[in-house]
Design an enzyme around this catalytic site. Structure first.
Site, PDB file in Angstrom:
ATOM      1  N   HIS A  66       0.832  -1.203   0.000  1.00 42.64           N
ATOM      2  CA  HIS A  66       0.000   0.000   0.000  1.00 42.64           C
ATOM      3  C   HIS A  66       0.868   1.255   0.000  1.00 42.64           C
ATOM      4  O   HIS A  66       0.390   2.360  -0.241  1.00 42.64           O
ATOM      5  CB  HIS A  66      -0.927   0.013   1.234  1.00 42.64           C
ATOM      6  CG  HIS A  66      -0.168  -0.033   2.515  1.00 42.64           C
ATOM      7  ND1 HIS A  66       0.391  -1.180   3.000  1.00 42.64           N
ATOM      8  CD2 HIS A  66       0.165   0.948   3.383  1.00 42.64           C
ATOM      9  CE1 HIS A  66       1.020  -0.902   4.124  1.00 42.64           C
ATOM     10  NE2 HIS A  66       0.908   0.375   4.375  1.00 42.64           N
ATOM     11  N   LYS A  71       9.635  -2.562   3.201  1.00 45.82           N
ATOM     12  CA  LYS A  71      10.848  -2.435   4.025  1.00 45.82           C
ATOM     13  C   LYS A  71      10.895  -3.541   5.062  1.00 45.82           C
ATOM     14  O   LYS A  71       9.879  -3.890   5.669  1.00 45.82           O
ATOM     15  CB  LYS A  71      10.780  -1.066   4.737  1.00 45.82           C
ATOM     16  CG  LYS A  71      11.999  -0.663   5.468  1.00 45.82           C
ATOM     17  CD  LYS A  71      13.000   0.018   4.559  1.00 45.82           C
ATOM     18  CE  LYS A  71      14.303   0.318   5.255  1.00 45.82           C
ATOM     19  NZ  LYS A  71      15.170  -0.849   5.429  1.00 45.82           N
ATOM     20  N   LYS A  95       4.211  -2.212  12.091  1.00 50.63           N
ATOM     21  CA  LYS A  95       5.187  -1.358  12.763  1.00 50.63           C
ATOM     22  C   LYS A  95       5.353  -0.022  12.027  1.00 50.63           C
ATOM     23  O   LYS A  95       5.301   1.042  12.627  1.00 50.63           O
ATOM     24  CB  LYS A  95       6.516  -2.115  12.743  1.00 50.63           C
ATOM     25  CG  LYS A  95       7.468  -1.783  13.832  1.00 50.63           C
ATOM     26  CD  LYS A  95       8.715  -2.640  13.707  1.00 50.63           C
ATOM     27  CE  LYS A  95       8.489  -4.086  14.088  1.00 50.63           C
ATOM     28  NZ  LYS A  95       9.748  -4.854  14.156  1.00 50.63           N
ATOM     29  N   LYS A 107      10.147  -8.763   4.626  1.00 46.82           N
ATOM     30  CA  LYS A 107      11.187  -9.385   5.463  1.00 46.82           C
ATOM     31  C   LYS A 107      11.879 -10.462   4.643  1.00 46.82           C
ATOM     32  O   LYS A 107      11.272 -11.058   3.743  1.00 46.82           O
ATOM     33  CB  LYS A 107      10.565 -10.029   6.714  1.00 46.82           C
ATOM     34  CG  LYS A 107      11.551 -10.241   7.832  1.00 46.82           C
ATOM     35  CD  LYS A 107      11.794  -8.964   8.614  1.00 46.82           C
ATOM     36  CE  LYS A 107      12.800  -9.152   9.705  1.00 46.82           C
ATOM     37  NZ  LYS A 107      12.883  -7.966  10.573  1.00 46.82           N
ATOM     38  N   SER A 364      16.079   3.809   9.839  1.00 49.08           N
ATOM     39  CA  SER A 364      16.289   3.356   8.451  1.00 49.08           C
ATOM     40  C   SER A 364      15.595   4.311   7.482  1.00 49.08           C
ATOM     41  O   SER A 364      16.108   4.602   6.404  1.00 49.08           O
ATOM     42  CB  SER A 364      15.706   1.954   8.251  1.00 49.08           C
ATOM     43  OG  SER A 364      16.639   0.985   8.639  1.00 49.08           O
TER      44      SER A 364
HETATM   45  P1  NAD Z   1      21.530 -10.088  17.603  1.00 54.35           P
HETATM   46  O1  NAD Z   1      21.830 -11.319  16.841  1.00 54.35           O
HETATM   47  O2  NAD Z   1      22.431  -8.918  17.514  1.00 54.35           O
HETATM   48  O3  NAD Z   1      21.359 -10.406  19.180  1.00 54.35           O
HETATM   49  C1  NAD Z   1      20.587 -11.419  19.702  1.00 54.35           C
HETATM   50  C2  NAD Z   1      21.234 -11.824  21.016  1.00 54.35           C
HETATM   51  O4  NAD Z   1      20.391 -12.743  21.692  1.00 54.35           O
HETATM   52  C3  NAD Z   1      22.586 -12.513  20.838  1.00 54.35           C
HETATM   53  O5  NAD Z   1      23.519 -11.969  21.746  1.00 54.35           O
HETATM   54  C4  NAD Z   1      22.282 -13.981  21.136  1.00 54.35           C
HETATM   55  O6  NAD Z   1      23.395 -14.668  21.670  1.00 54.35           O
HETATM   56  C5  NAD Z   1      21.157 -13.854  22.142  1.00 54.35           C
HETATM   57  N1  NAD Z   1      20.276 -15.018  22.175  1.00 54.35           N
HETATM   58  C6  NAD Z   1      19.830 -15.780  21.156  1.00 54.35           C
HETATM   59  N2  NAD Z   1      19.040 -16.758  21.594  1.00 54.35           N
HETATM   60  C7  NAD Z   1      18.970 -16.609  22.930  1.00 54.35           C
HETATM   61  C8  NAD Z   1      18.288 -17.304  23.955  1.00 54.35           C
HETATM   62  N3  NAD Z   1      17.529 -18.353  23.685  1.00 54.35           N
HETATM   63  N4  NAD Z   1      18.435 -16.876  25.225  1.00 54.35           N
HETATM   64  C9  NAD Z   1      19.204 -15.797  25.504  1.00 54.35           C
HETATM   65  N5  NAD Z   1      19.869 -15.094  24.579  1.00 54.35           N
HETATM   66  C10 NAD Z   1      19.753 -15.503  23.301  1.00 54.35           C
HETATM   67  O7  NAD Z   1      20.035  -9.702  17.171  1.00 54.35           O
HETATM   68  P2  NAD Z   1      19.325  -8.306  17.341  1.00 54.35           P
HETATM   69  O8  NAD Z   1      19.500  -7.535  16.082  1.00 54.35           O
HETATM   70  O9  NAD Z   1      19.707  -7.697  18.640  1.00 54.35           O
HETATM   71  O10 NAD Z   1      17.795  -8.770  17.355  1.00 54.35           O
HETATM   72  C11 NAD Z   1      17.190  -9.267  18.529  1.00 54.35           C
HETATM   73  C12 NAD Z   1      15.681  -9.258  18.343  1.00 54.35           C
HETATM   74  O11 NAD Z   1      15.249  -7.923  18.048  1.00 54.35           O
HETATM   75  C13 NAD Z   1      15.146 -10.120  17.207  1.00 54.35           C
HETATM   76  O12 NAD Z   1      13.866 -10.604  17.560  1.00 54.35           O
HETATM   77  C14 NAD Z   1      15.021  -9.131  16.062  1.00 54.35           C
HETATM   78  O13 NAD Z   1      14.078  -9.555  15.076  1.00 54.35           O
HETATM   79  C15 NAD Z   1      14.526  -7.915  16.820  1.00 54.35           C
HETATM   80  N6  NAD Z   1      14.742  -6.642  16.133  1.00 54.35           N
HETATM   81  C16 NAD Z   1      15.992  -6.255  15.774  1.00 54.35           C
HETATM   82  C17 NAD Z   1      16.162  -5.011  15.141  1.00 54.35           C
HETATM   83  C18 NAD Z   1      17.521  -4.487  14.780  1.00 54.35           C
HETATM   84  O14 NAD Z   1      17.605  -3.316  14.346  1.00 54.35           O
HETATM   85  N7  NAD Z   1      18.584  -5.217  14.946  1.00 54.35           N
HETATM   86  C19 NAD Z   1      15.035  -4.213  14.865  1.00 54.35           C
HETATM   87  C20 NAD Z   1      13.776  -4.651  15.275  1.00 54.35           C
HETATM   88  C21 NAD Z   1      13.643  -5.867  15.909  1.00 54.35           C
END
Ligand code: NAD
Length: 471
Positions: A66, A71, A95, A107, A364
């Site tokens: 839409h 993104k 979002k 995604k 972003s």
């Molecule tokens: P990342 O890979 O940088 O960090 C994730 C961390 O969680 C790692 O340190 C990992 O070791 C730890 N982890 C994984 N499984 C685990 C578990 N079972 N128990 C404890 N720790 C665990 O990822 P991120 O970019 O920080 O993303 C984290 C979450 O945030 C995801 O759900 C992602 O979709 C969401 N998210 C990220 C962004 C972004 O800009 N990076 C934006 C929106 C949402």
């Protein structure tokens, strides 16, 4: 479905959507149109690596169109699958709409364990993935713009941008085909910290609404509040660090893959992060006590629990044992639909992911705007603002007939740089969206919690756009 298991991630997202859509008065069938994922492409492609050819499977889901571009991040994970990508793409639609970012939702994911490959191999694989996306029309500044997510980061985004530029040498806006790039390669200041920063701003805004604070059984502000964070990655690290260092909160627990460090008087997030970088684990850190059972640490008493690792960690199996007063969803989908119902009944206040982790896509959006305008934020106005500040200082000094305090003077005379503008734009976005969600909640008696209110707000806004389009 087994009665003891929760709904899947995709089912959870769709159930939350249905609950919100039912609270709105929409034309027949429109909710279904908004909920449906428009397209999903599965790609299998071979890459020649040191050890021979290897076949990779990747997906890109375009949940909605839409607005353009669509993104959403690209995830590199060994457990990635199509349904997860669809759920994450749907969350992106909602979002963007909640934080008033004019993008549709998308995604992508690649089924890969990035730790098993050398940097050279990862570059080769990422460039091949970019080619596959491009030839299917799933990459480009005006159509579909990826960003980093779990397992991907700045370096991969610059490989994608570079590959796209090679494929489209005459495209002047080529670098806007992806966000989350390094600043020297068209990125924007503040993008790495953006999601964690947005989590901080969202929680700060919650504490400005004392009726909400009271509803959660708390009082006052963030100072001294006890916080447990799951996941010390990009999002969790920045959120914990800012809440601790700037708001005076106590980080009383950090949960990682190998276990949790608990410390009632508060941990130093930066020290633990550096320790994890050096040792690849948190066990053995000098302060607090280590427990191997990270899941149990989610159930420890605290004011705010921030799941910032992955989806589906709070389910109907542990929801009754969660002691936090607030769950601030920094990860995507950490609380399942079933767990959400239990927690609502127990009066736990949930700040939902569709709002709280939208800082990444907001910044972003700023990066994309910077790429299209080909000028850094603040470049045109900084000197002008500084000159204006100097005039105000001179006027004030001549009025009171004495020099101003040097710190105040320096502040008044400082023109805005890019990081200041990005942070202030993000803060404004998070405050405004919180208020819009709250208004939606308070104005509709069918809506019982903030997650449903956030979904309803998103659906309402997307529905208004569909209403003006000819389908
Ligand atoms: P990342 O890979 O940088 O960090 C994730 C961390 O969680 C790692 O340190 C990992 O070791 C730890 N982890 C994984 N499984 C685990 C578990 N079972 N128990 C404890 N720790 C665990 O990822 P991120 O970019 O920080 O993303 C984290 C979450 O945030 C995801 O759900 C992602 O979709 C969401 N998210 C990220 C962004 C972004 O800009 N990076 C934006 C929106 C949402």
């Amino acid at each position: 479905m087994n009665k003891n298991t929760d709904l899947s991630f995709l089912e959870s997202v769709n159930s939350s959507f249905d609950l919100a859509a039912n609270a709105l008065d929409l034309p027949k069938g429109l909710a279904r149109q908004i909920r449906t994922c428009n397209a999903v492409c599965e790609m299998k492609f071979g890459v020649e690596l040191d050890d021979g050819y290897e076949i990779f499977t990747g997906w890109r889901a375009t949940h909605s169109e839409h607005a353009l571009p669509a993104k959403g991040g690209i995830r590199y994970a060994p457990f990635a699958d199509q349904h997860e990508v669809e759920a994450l793409a749907a969350l992106m639609t909602y979002k963007c709409s909640i934080v008033n970012v004019p993008f549709a939702g998308s995604k992508g994911a690649l089924c890969i364990d990035p730790k098993k490959y050398s940097l050279k191999e990862l570059e080769h694989i990422t460039r091949r993935f970019a080619q596959e996306l491009d030839k299917r029309g799933l990459l480009g500044p005006g159509v579909n713009v990826p960003a980093p997510d779990m397992g991907t980061g700045q370096r991969m985004m610059s490989w994608i941008a570079d590959e796209y530029q090679k494929l489209h040498p005459n495209e002047i806006n080529a670098r806007a085909c992806v966000t989350g790039k390094p600043v020297h390669f068209g990125g924007v200041q503040g993008r790495i910290e953006a999601t964690g920063r947005g989590v901080q701003y969202g929680i700060q805004e919650f504490f400005r609404h004392q009726d909400d604070v009271k509803k959660a059984g708390l009082s006052g502000n963030l100072e001294g509040k006890k916080i447990i964070v799951q996941g010390l990655g990009n999002v969790g690290y920045h959120a914990a660090k800012f809440l601790e260092e700037e708001d005076g909160a106590l980080i009383v627990g950090i949960i990682e893959r190998d276990g949790a460090i608990l410390c009632d008087r508060g941990l130093c997030t930066e020290d633990l992060y550096q320790y994890k970088l050096e040792h690849g684990k948190i066990e053995g850190f000098s302060s607090g006590s280590f427990i191997e059972d990270g899941e149990r640490a989610l159930e420890q008493a605290c004011d705010i629990l921030i799941p910032a690792a992955m989806e589906g960690v709070i389910t109907k199996m542990n929801a009754n044992r969660i002691q936090a007063k607030i769950i601030a969803e920094a990860a995507n989908g950490p609380v399942t639909f079933d767990a959400n119902q239990i927690l609502n009944q127990r009066g736990v206040f949930i700040i939902p992911d569709t709002y709280l982790n939208a800082g990444g896509v907001t910044v972003s959006y700023f990066e994309w705007l910077k790429n299209l305008s080909h000028v850094r934020f603040g470049r045109m106005e900084r000197r002008f603002m500084e000159a204006q500040g100097s005039r105000i200082v001179r006027l004030m000094e001549s009025t009171v007939d004495q020099p101003l305090d040097p710190i105040v003077k320096a502040e008044l005379m400082k023109g805005p740089d890019e990081i200041t503008l990005v942070r202030s734009g993000l803060e404004d976005t998070m405050c405004e969206a919180y208020q819009e969600i709250k208004e939606m909640h308070l104005s509709n008696s069918k809506i019982k919690d903030r997650r449903t209110a956030a979904f309803a707000l998103a659906i309402r806004k997307v529905a208004d756009i569909y209403d003006s389009m000819y389908l």
